[in-house]
Scaffold this active site. Structure first.
Site, PDB file in Angstrom:
ATOM      1  N   ASP A  41       5.163  35.761 -17.786  1.00 57.50           N
ATOM      2  CA  ASP A  41       6.600  36.027 -17.646  1.00 57.50           C
ATOM      3  C   ASP A  41       7.355  35.208 -18.682  1.00 57.50           C
ATOM      4  OD1 ASP A  41       6.131  37.609 -15.459  1.00 57.50           O
ATOM      5  OD2 ASP A  41       6.994  36.228 -13.990  1.00 57.50           O
ATOM      6  N   HIS A  75      12.767  37.473 -18.218  1.00 59.93           N
ATOM      7  CA  HIS A  75      12.387  38.377 -17.125  1.00 59.93           C
ATOM      8  C   HIS A  75      13.308  38.212 -15.919  1.00 59.93           C
ATOM      9  CE1 HIS A  75       9.980  40.686 -14.382  1.00 59.93           C
ATOM     10  NE2 HIS A  75       9.506  39.640 -13.722  1.00 59.93           N
ATOM     11  N   GLU A 130       0.734  35.145 -14.159  1.00 57.91           N
ATOM     12  CA  GLU A 130       0.434  35.707 -12.837  1.00 57.91           C
ATOM     13  C   GLU A 130      -0.770  36.642 -12.886  1.00 57.91           C
ATOM     14  OE1 GLU A 130       5.048  35.728 -11.185  1.00 57.91           O
ATOM     15  OE2 GLU A 130       4.367  37.357 -12.488  1.00 57.91           O
TER      16      GLU A 130
END
Length: 209
Positions: free
Chosen positions: A56, A60, A173
Site C-alpha cells: 500500500d 491509498h 499485505e
C-alpha cells in the site's frame, strides 16, 4: 553446508482467486497468440493493484499521502523479523510488548495457519490503532501481514492504516507465512514502478539469516 535458499512468500496472482468485496478481480489472458501474430504470445492482465501480495502506498488511504513512485525502494529490501501472533485475536501495543523487537526495522506478522488464495477470509486478526505509535517507538518502518488488510473489511475510516501511515510505517499485505518459521530473515518485496499509483503487487521472498 547447504546454500541458504530464498523462500517465496508471495500469494500468486491467479484467475479465480479471491478478491476484496467490490474490487476488480485478477484476470490474465493471451491478448495475442503466437498463431495470430506469427511470432509471439502476448499476455495481458486486468486487476486491482491490491490483489495478492501487495504494498500500500500512503496515497491509498490519504489524498495527501505519497504515491508509489515516491517511495524509497530500500524500504522493501533488508532484514526482517517474523513473529508468530496466532494466539492473539487482536493485536496492539500490549501484545507486541511481549516480543523482543529491539533492532527490528521490518516486522512480518504470522497471524494464521492458513492463507487460501481462493477463499476470502470471513474474519482475520484485528490490528488496533495503537500499533502505529509503538512500532515507531521501536524503530520499525515496515509492517507485513498475512491477511488482506491491516483494517477490518467493514471499516470505512481505516484507523490502523492511518495510524501506521502517520507514524511512517509502510504496509505489505497478503503475505504467505503459514509454512514459515519465526525468526530473522533477509527480505525483498519490491513494488512495481507504477507512476502515481496507490499500491502495487510485489514478489516477496525471504532467506534465513
Amino acid at each position: 553446508m547447504e546454500k541458504r535458499r530464498w523462500i517465496d512468500i508471495t500469494q500468486p496472482l491467479t484467475n479465480g482467486m479471491a478478491h476484496w468485496p467490490g474490487d476488480t478481480p485478477f484476470r490474465f489472458e493471451l491478448g495475442v497468440t503466437k498463431e495470430q501474430s506469427g511470432s509471439v504470445n502476448i499476455g495481458e492482465i486486468r486487476t486491482s493493484l491490491h490483489m495478492g501480495t501487495h504494498a500500500d502506498a500512503p496515497f491509498h488511504f490519504d489524498e495527501n499521502g505519497k504515491r508509489l513512485h515516491e517511495l524509497d525502494v530500500n524500504t522493501y529490501i533488508g532484514k526482517a523479523k517474523i513473529i508468530d501472533v496466532t494466539i492473539h485475536p487482536s493485536l496492539g501495543r500490549s501484545e507486541l510488548e511481549g516480543y523482543n523487537l529491539d533492532g527490528v526495522e521490518r516486522l512480518l506478522l504470522k497471524t494464521s495457519g492458513t492463507n487460501n488464495p481462493f477463499v476470502f477470509p470471513e474474519s482475520f486478526i484485528e490490528l488496533r490503532p495503537d500499533i502505529g505509535p509503538y512500532l515507531k517507538e521501536k524503530g520499525i518502518f515496515l509492517l507485513g501481514i498475512d491477511v488482506p488488510s491491516v483494517d477490518r473489511t467493514d471499516s470505512k475510516n481505516l484507523p490502523t492504516h492511518h495510524s501506521l501511515g502517520d507514524n511512517g510505517i509502510h504496509i505489505v499485505e497478503n503475505l504467505m507465512l503459514a509454512d514459515v518459521e519465526p525468526g530473522d530473515y533477509e527480505f525483498i518485496a519490491l513494488p512495481l514502478a507504477i507512476q502515481d499509483a496507490d499500491g502495487s503487487p510485489v514478489r516477496a521472498v525471504i532467506r534465513r539469516i
